[in-house]
Design a protein around this motif. Sequence first.
Motif, PDB file in Angstrom:
ATOM      1  N   ASN A  25     -57.747   4.178  83.195  1.00 39.21           N
ATOM      2  CA  ASN A  25     -58.979   4.493  82.476  1.00 39.21           C
ATOM      3  C   ASN A  25     -59.251   3.432  81.404  1.00 39.21           C
ATOM      4  OD1 ASN A  25     -61.036   5.612  80.960  1.00 39.21           O
ATOM      5  ND2 ASN A  25     -59.805   7.322  80.188  1.00 39.21           N
ATOM      6  N   PRO A  26     -60.400   2.764  81.445  1.00 36.22           N
ATOM      7  CA  PRO A  26     -60.699   1.745  80.434  1.00 36.22           C
ATOM      8  C   PRO A  26     -60.714   2.274  79.006  1.00 36.22           C
ATOM      9  CG  PRO A  26     -62.201   1.559  82.295  1.00 36.22           C
ATOM     10  CD  PRO A  26     -61.438   2.829  82.490  1.00 36.22           C
ATOM     11  N   GLU A  27     -60.888   3.596  78.840  1.00 37.94           N
ATOM     12  CA  GLU A  27     -60.903   4.185  77.503  1.00 37.94           C
ATOM     13  C   GLU A  27     -59.513   4.592  77.027  1.00 37.94           C
ATOM     14  OE1 GLU A  27     -63.723   4.073  75.852  1.00 37.94           O
ATOM     15  OE2 GLU A  27     -64.581   3.159  77.658  1.00 37.94           O
ATOM     16  N   ALA A  28     -58.520   4.492  77.895  1.00 43.12           N
ATOM     17  CA  ALA A  28     -57.151   4.885  77.530  1.00 43.12           C
ATOM     18  C   ALA A  28     -56.499   3.790  76.677  1.00 43.12           C
ATOM     19  CB  ALA A  28     -56.332   5.133  78.792  1.00 43.12           C
ATOM     20  N   PRO A  29     -55.385   4.106  76.011  1.00 41.17           N
ATOM     21  CA  PRO A  29     -54.671   3.073  75.248  1.00 41.17           C
ATOM     22  C   PRO A  29     -54.305   1.888  76.148  1.00 41.17           C
ATOM     23  CG  PRO A  29     -53.805   5.241  74.738  1.00 41.17           C
ATOM     24  CD  PRO A  29     -54.750   5.427  75.880  1.00 41.17           C
ATOM     25  N   LYS A  30     -54.440   0.699  75.604  1.00 38.53           N
ATOM     26  CA  LYS A  30     -54.198  -0.518  76.385  1.00 38.53           C
ATOM     27  C   LYS A  30     -52.711  -0.873  76.401  1.00 38.53           C
ATOM     28  CE  LYS A  30     -58.749  -2.613  75.633  1.00 38.53           C
ATOM     29  NZ  LYS A  30     -59.336  -1.487  74.882  1.00 38.53           N
ATOM     30  N   VAL A  47     -44.437  -0.270  88.881  1.00 35.52           N
ATOM     31  CA  VAL A  47     -44.202   0.339  87.570  1.00 35.52           C
ATOM     32  C   VAL A  47     -45.429   1.135  87.141  1.00 35.52           C
ATOM     33  CG1 VAL A  47     -43.806  -0.128  85.119  1.00 35.52           C
ATOM     34  CG2 VAL A  47     -42.541  -1.408  86.842  1.00 35.52           C
ATOM     35  N   VAL A  48     -46.616   0.554  87.339  1.00 39.33           N
ATOM     36  CA  VAL A  48     -47.851   1.258  86.988  1.00 39.33           C
ATOM     37  C   VAL A  48     -47.939   2.570  87.766  1.00 39.33           C
ATOM     38  CG1 VAL A  48     -50.370   1.163  87.064  1.00 39.33           C
ATOM     39  CG2 VAL A  48     -49.060  -0.851  86.358  1.00 39.33           C
ATOM     40  N   ASP A  49     -47.573   2.543  89.047  1.00 37.98           N
ATOM     41  CA  ASP A  49     -47.607   3.761  89.863  1.00 37.98           C
ATOM     42  C   ASP A  49     -46.732   4.863  89.273  1.00 37.98           C
ATOM     43  OD1 ASP A  49     -49.302   2.543  91.688  1.00 37.98           O
ATOM     44  OD2 ASP A  49     -47.690   1.955  93.050  1.00 37.98           O
ATOM     45  N   ALA A  50     -45.653   4.464  88.599  1.00 40.97           N
ATOM     46  CA  ALA A  50     -44.687   5.440  88.086  1.00 40.97           C
ATOM     47  C   ALA A  50     -45.004   5.911  86.670  1.00 40.97           C
ATOM     48  CB  ALA A  50     -43.277   4.839  88.120  1.00 40.97           C
ATOM     49  N   LEU A  51     -45.974   5.284  86.003  1.00 40.76           N
ATOM     50  CA  LEU A  51     -46.348   5.730  84.659  1.00 40.76           C
ATOM     51  C   LEU A  51     -47.004   7.110  84.735  1.00 40.76           C
ATOM     52  CD1 LEU A  51     -47.836   2.414  83.222  1.00 40.76           C
ATOM     53  CD2 LEU A  51     -45.608   3.418  82.666  1.00 40.76           C
ATOM     54  N   LYS A  52     -46.619   8.009  83.844  1.00 42.96           N
ATOM     55  CA  LYS A  52     -47.128   9.380  83.871  1.00 42.96           C
ATOM     56  C   LYS A  52     -48.269   9.601  82.888  1.00 42.96           C
ATOM     57  CE  LYS A  52     -42.722  11.357  85.413  1.00 42.96           C
ATOM     58  NZ  LYS A  52     -41.622  12.317  85.096  1.00 42.96           N
ATOM     59  N   GLN A  53     -48.301   8.810  81.829  1.00 42.61           N
ATOM     60  CA  GLN A  53     -49.344   8.967  80.830  1.00 42.61           C
ATOM     61  C   GLN A  53     -50.587   8.175  81.247  1.00 42.61           C
ATOM     62  OE1 GLN A  53     -47.848   8.260  76.810  1.00 42.61           O
ATOM     63  NE2 GLN A  53     -45.799   8.849  77.461  1.00 42.61           N
ATOM     64  N   ASP A  54     -51.669   8.384  80.502  1.00 40.27           N
ATOM     65  CA  ASP A  54     -52.941   7.724  80.780  1.00 40.27           C
ATOM     66  C   ASP A  54     -52.971   6.392  80.036  1.00 40.27           C
ATOM     67  OD1 ASP A  54     -55.425   7.365  81.830  1.00 40.27           O
ATOM     68  OD2 ASP A  54     -56.472   8.641  80.382  1.00 40.27           O
ATOM     69  N   TRP A  55     -52.967   5.285  80.786  1.00 40.05           N
ATOM     70  CA  TRP A  55     -52.973   3.953  80.195  1.00 40.05           C
ATOM     71  C   TRP A  55     -54.071   3.108  80.833  1.00 40.05           C
ATOM     72  CZ3 TRP A  55     -49.809   3.288  76.151  1.00 40.05           C
ATOM     73  CH2 TRP A  55     -48.640   4.059  76.065  1.00 40.05           C
ATOM     74  N   HIS A  56     -54.554   2.148  80.067  1.00 41.72           N
ATOM     75  CA  HIS A  56     -55.351   1.064  80.642  1.00 41.72           C
ATOM     76  C   HIS A  56     -54.451  -0.160  80.675  1.00 41.72           C
ATOM     77  CE1 HIS A  56     -58.926  -1.986  80.189  1.00 41.72           C
ATOM     78  NE2 HIS A  56     -58.341  -2.042  81.378  1.00 41.72           N
ATOM     79  N   VAL A  57     -53.878  -0.431  81.840  1.00 47.22           N
ATOM     80  CA  VAL A  57     -52.949  -1.550  82.001  1.00 47.22           C
ATOM     81  C   VAL A  57     -53.730  -2.799  82.381  1.00 47.22           C
ATOM     82  CG1 VAL A  57     -50.963  -2.439  83.258  1.00 47.22           C
ATOM     83  CG2 VAL A  57     -51.087   0.003  82.702  1.00 47.22           C
ATOM     84  N   ILE A  58     -53.447  -3.890  81.685  1.00 45.45           N
ATOM     85  CA  ILE A  58     -54.102  -5.177  81.945  1.00 45.45           C
ATOM     86  C   ILE A  58     -53.014  -6.213  82.192  1.00 45.45           C
ATOM     87  CG2 ILE A  58     -55.671  -6.940  81.046  1.00 45.45           C
ATOM     88  CD1 ILE A  58     -56.795  -4.766  79.160  1.00 45.45           C
ATOM     89  N   ALA A  59     -53.043  -6.847  83.375  1.00 41.73           N
ATOM     90  CA  ALA A  59     -52.018  -7.816  83.764  1.00 41.73           C
ATOM     91  C   ALA A  59     -52.684  -9.082  84.287  1.00 41.73           C
ATOM     92  CB  ALA A  59     -51.088  -7.226  84.811  1.00 41.73           C
ATOM     93  N   ILE A 288     -40.258   2.709  79.386  1.00 41.44           N
ATOM     94  CA  ILE A 288     -41.451   2.185  78.723  1.00 41.44           C
ATOM     95  C   ILE A 288     -42.187   3.310  77.993  1.00 41.44           C
ATOM     96  CG2 ILE A 288     -43.771   1.237  79.139  1.00 41.44           C
ATOM     97  CD1 ILE A 288     -42.479  -0.431  81.430  1.00 41.44           C
ATOM     98  N   GLU A 289     -42.438   4.413  78.685  1.00 43.04           N
ATOM     99  CA  GLU A 289     -43.222   5.480  78.076  1.00 43.04           C
ATOM    100  C   GLU A 289     -42.468   6.206  76.975  1.00 43.04           C
ATOM    101  OE1 GLU A 289     -46.717   6.706  81.004  1.00 43.04           O
ATOM    102  OE2 GLU A 289     -44.787   7.597  81.590  1.00 43.04           O
ATOM    103  N   GLU A 290     -41.159   6.329  77.127  1.00 40.26           N
ATOM    104  CA  GLU A 290     -40.356   6.923  76.059  1.00 40.26           C
ATOM    105  C   GLU A 290     -40.420   6.068  74.808  1.00 40.26           C
ATOM    106  OE1 GLU A 290     -35.717   8.146  75.062  1.00 40.26           O
ATOM    107  OE2 GLU A 290     -36.216   7.204  76.967  1.00 40.26           O
ATOM    108  N   PHE A 291     -40.333   4.760  74.975  1.00 43.99           N
ATOM    109  CA  PHE A 291     -40.353   3.824  73.846  1.00 43.99           C
ATOM    110  C   PHE A 291     -41.727   3.800  73.177  1.00 43.99           C
ATOM    111  CE2 PHE A 291     -40.999  -0.596  72.288  1.00 43.99           C
ATOM    112  CZ  PHE A 291     -40.056  -0.587  71.256  1.00 43.99           C
ATOM    113  N   LEU A 292     -42.777   3.815  73.975  1.00 45.17           N
ATOM    114  CA  LEU A 292     -44.124   3.748  73.405  1.00 45.17           C
ATOM    115  C   LEU A 292     -44.550   5.071  72.782  1.00 45.17           C
ATOM    116  CD1 LEU A 292     -46.010   1.641  76.110  1.00 45.17           C
ATOM    117  CD2 LEU A 292     -44.967   0.867  73.979  1.00 45.17           C
ATOM    118  N   GLY A 293     -43.854   6.145  73.166  1.00 51.15           N
ATOM    119  CA  GLY A 293     -44.119   7.427  72.528  1.00 51.15           C
ATOM    120  C   GLY A 293     -45.360   8.123  73.068  1.00 51.15           C
TER     121      GLY A 293
END
Length: 293
Positions: A25-30, A47-59, A288-293
Amino acid sequence: MFMKNSTSDFIQIRDHRYHCRHWGNPEAPKLFMLHGWMDVGASFQFVVDALKQDWHVIAPDLRGFGLTTGPKTDSYWFPDYLADLDAILHHYSPDAPINLIGHSMGGNVVGIYAGIRPERIAKLIILEGFGLPVTQPNQAPKRYKKWLDELRQKPEMRTYRSAAEVAQRLQKTNPRLSDERAAFLAQHWARENDLGQWEILGDPAHKMSSPILYRVEEVMACWEQISAPVLWVEADQTEIFALLGGKEVARPEADRRLTYFKQVRKEVVSAAGHMLHHDQPVVLAGLIEEFLG
């Protein structure tokens, strides 16, 4: 295998047409991710496939890799990657501090950058970003000579007969890579040319020796300036130690370098090699998600 959809855009960065891959989602945290040497942004798909939270990933595909295009060059200079990253972050997040991940060469880039512009980084994650061996000034004459000699004979990349052959090449480098993941990566790591041959999406100039020695203490001076919390992730079966002089030399040197971070948490991923984001993406996504909180 479920895969999250991605989109692409192209932005003009310092005379290069930079390709950036987006998930979520472009509105999610980057969450910005930088790939390593001879790799591409799509490498983070698992890795992106395994993320559970809502992120806007830019690579992004770094200059000289993937679908990013720009002027031809004999050599690639590390400071250019720092300047490119600075411009990319300013484009997508001009004000807010960001979460930044880098793998291997990308890990070196993000580590140095986070010390140059500490105010831009909220949290930093370095995956297998050990850096290069310690060098001494007396190595400079031979290094410059080697570079000059290599300039006389331009390097080339071999081609492959099919995407399947590219996938086999990837699995030769990383035997842990499943057929399905190798087939996916092959489509992004290479492309078919007009002759029906598959070409690697990496400039052969990357095979050239750098005439500039890797000055470890300068890198450490940058690490000392990082104010953000750092998550340092290694693979338990990393191949990098062999390139750094063997484990007996590389382990204590890596531990010494880690002391330059003000706030660092170290994690080791089991049953993984240097391409740990391919080998254990679910475990890595959890860290990653545990660290980012």
